[in-house]
Design a protein around this motif. Structure first.
Motif, PDB file in Angstrom:
ATOM      1  N   VAL A 100       6.417  33.795   4.088  1.00  0.00           N
ATOM      2  CA  VAL A 100       4.970  34.003   4.169  1.00  0.00           C
ATOM      3  C   VAL A 100       4.623  34.849   5.394  1.00  0.00           C
ATOM      4  O   VAL A 100       3.759  35.727   5.331  1.00  0.00           O
ATOM      5  CB  VAL A 100       4.230  32.638   4.208  1.00  0.00           C
ATOM      6  N   PHE A 101       5.313  34.607   6.483  1.00  0.00           N
ATOM      7  CA  PHE A 101       5.102  35.384   7.706  1.00  0.00           C
ATOM      8  C   PHE A 101       5.360  36.868   7.446  1.00  0.00           C
ATOM      9  O   PHE A 101       4.571  37.727   7.839  1.00  0.00           O
ATOM     10  CB  PHE A 101       6.056  34.853   8.781  1.00  0.00           C
ATOM     11  N   PHE A 121      11.426  24.606   4.457  1.00  0.00           N
ATOM     12  CA  PHE A 121      10.106  24.934   4.991  1.00  0.00           C
ATOM     13  C   PHE A 121      10.177  26.131   5.940  1.00  0.00           C
ATOM     14  O   PHE A 121       9.284  26.978   5.949  1.00  0.00           O
ATOM     15  CB  PHE A 121       9.478  23.723   5.699  1.00  0.00           C
ATOM     16  N   GLY A 122      11.223  26.204   6.751  1.00  0.00           N
ATOM     17  CA  GLY A 122      11.398  27.346   7.650  1.00  0.00           C
ATOM     18  C   GLY A 122      11.562  28.647   6.888  1.00  0.00           C
ATOM     19  O   GLY A 122      10.981  29.673   7.250  1.00  0.00           O
ATOM     20  N   SER A 167      11.699  35.578  15.009  1.00  0.00           N
ATOM     21  CA  SER A 167      12.626  34.949  14.066  1.00  0.00           C
ATOM     22  C   SER A 167      12.554  35.619  12.697  1.00  0.00           C
ATOM     23  O   SER A 167      13.573  35.755  12.017  1.00  0.00           O
ATOM     24  CB  SER A 167      12.351  33.447  13.958  1.00  0.00           C
ATOM     25  N   THR A 168      11.378  36.065  12.296  1.00  0.00           N
ATOM     26  CA  THR A 168      11.247  36.782  11.028  1.00  0.00           C
ATOM     27  C   THR A 168      11.956  38.123  11.103  1.00  0.00           C
ATOM     28  O   THR A 168      12.602  38.548  10.147  1.00  0.00           O
ATOM     29  CB  THR A 168       9.753  36.964  10.673  1.00  0.00           C
ATOM     30  N   MET A 169      11.848  38.788  12.256  1.00  0.00           N
ATOM     31  CA  MET A 169      12.560  40.060  12.439  1.00  0.00           C
ATOM     32  C   MET A 169      14.071  39.838  12.395  1.00  0.00           C
ATOM     33  O   MET A 169      14.796  40.627  11.805  1.00  0.00           O
ATOM     34  CB  MET A 169      12.163  40.705  13.766  1.00  0.00           C
ATOM     35  N   LEU A 170      14.524  38.755  13.034  1.00  0.00           N
ATOM     36  CA  LEU A 170      15.954  38.431  12.995  1.00  0.00           C
ATOM     37  C   LEU A 170      16.414  38.204  11.556  1.00  0.00           C
ATOM     38  O   LEU A 170      17.456  38.713  11.141  1.00  0.00           O
ATOM     39  CB  LEU A 170      16.247  37.169  13.815  1.00  0.00           C
ATOM     40  N   GLY A 171      15.631  37.430  10.815  1.00  0.00           N
ATOM     41  CA  GLY A 171      15.974  37.155   9.418  1.00  0.00           C
ATOM     42  C   GLY A 171      15.992  38.404   8.565  1.00  0.00           C
ATOM     43  O   GLY A 171      16.742  38.493   7.590  1.00  0.00           O
ATOM     44  N   GLY A 181       2.908  40.419   6.930  1.00  0.00           N
ATOM     45  CA  GLY A 181       3.147  41.578   7.785  1.00  0.00           C
ATOM     46  C   GLY A 181       3.300  41.237   9.251  1.00  0.00           C
ATOM     47  O   GLY A 181       3.284  42.131  10.098  1.00  0.00           O
ATOM     48  N   PHE A 182       3.465  39.952   9.579  1.00  0.00           N
ATOM     49  CA  PHE A 182       3.565  39.558  10.977  1.00  0.00           C
ATOM     50  C   PHE A 182       4.883  39.961  11.626  1.00  0.00           C
ATOM     51  O   PHE A 182       5.060  39.756  12.821  1.00  0.00           O
ATOM     52  CB  PHE A 182       3.371  38.055  11.134  1.00  0.00           C
ATOM     53  N   ASN A 183       5.791  40.504  10.860  1.00  0.00           N
ATOM     54  CA  ASN A 183       7.049  40.976  11.447  1.00  0.00           C
ATOM     55  C   ASN A 183       6.992  42.472  11.737  1.00  0.00           C
ATOM     56  O   ASN A 183       7.999  43.067  12.075  1.00  0.00           O
ATOM     57  CB  ASN A 183       8.220  40.653  10.528  1.00  0.00           C
ATOM     58  N   GLN A 184       5.825  43.063  11.633  1.00  0.00           N
ATOM     59  CA  GLN A 184       5.649  44.496  11.884  1.00  0.00           C
ATOM     60  C   GLN A 184       4.800  44.703  13.136  1.00  0.00           C
ATOM     61  O   GLN A 184       3.690  44.169  13.240  1.00  0.00           O
ATOM     62  CB  GLN A 184       4.987  45.162  10.687  1.00  0.00           C
ATOM     63  N   TYR A 185       5.315  45.484  14.035  1.00  0.00           N
ATOM     64  CA  TYR A 185       4.643  45.721  15.312  1.00  0.00           C
ATOM     65  C   TYR A 185       3.232  46.261  15.103  1.00  0.00           C
ATOM     66  O   TYR A 185       2.289  45.838  15.760  1.00  0.00           O
ATOM     67  CB  TYR A 185       5.466  46.685  16.171  1.00  0.00           C
TER      68      TYR A 185
END
Length: 151
Positions: A18-19, A11-12, A105-109, A23-27
């Motif tokens: 999906v995150f 699920f993570g 966490s998405t950016m880390l991934g 585009g939620f990992n883009q400033y």
């Protein structure tokens, strides 16, 4: 227990996918949202909250048990000033960095160097919060078991 960890990891991973797809990992996406120039991220978050609320209400009403075997029982609290201040601090950090814990966490991934900086900031913030909570914690004083009331 390993099954629960596997399900949580799946699920993570799906959440992170999906995150990132949203585009939620883009400033720039987050920055435009916070400036109210793009409402799509708000719609994505709102649909997630609405879906979760409806599903949790339904599951609780039907007496669903959790994967660990306990009954699903949602707690409801009154809003306290500490939560409002926490929201202000969280929102300020979000506005400055353009990231929340999910974004970090998405950016880390995704292998982003900024993800490492954000994760370090989140960990430092949690540590500072714990330190502040310990300093403001009041010791609970119980009466001595052999105390005799004075009349």
């Amino acid at each position: 227990m390993r099954r629960v960890i596997l399900v949580c990891a799946l699920f993570g991973g799906a959440f992170g996918f999906v995150f990132a797809a949203a585009g939620f990992n883009q400033y720039d996406v987050i920055h435009r949202m916070l400036l109210l120039k793009d409402v799509k991220p708000f719609l994505v978050m709102g649909s997630a909250v609405g879906t979760a609320m409806a599903l949790l209400w339904l599951l609780e009403r039907r007496g669903w048990t959790t994967p660990l075997g306990g009954a699903l029982s949602l707690r409801r609290w009154r809003v306290e000033p500490k939560q409002l201040w926490g929201g202000v601090i969280f929102g300020t950090g979000w506005a400055i960095t353009g990231a929340c814990p999910g974004t970090a966490s998405t950016m880390l991934g995704g292998g982003s160097l900024m993800g490492i900086v954000l994760a370090a900031g989140i960990i430092a913030g949690i540590a500072l919060r714990d330190l502040a909570a310990k300093r403001t914690e009041r010791p609970k004083i119980a009466p001595a078991p052999d105390a005799v009331p004075v009349s």
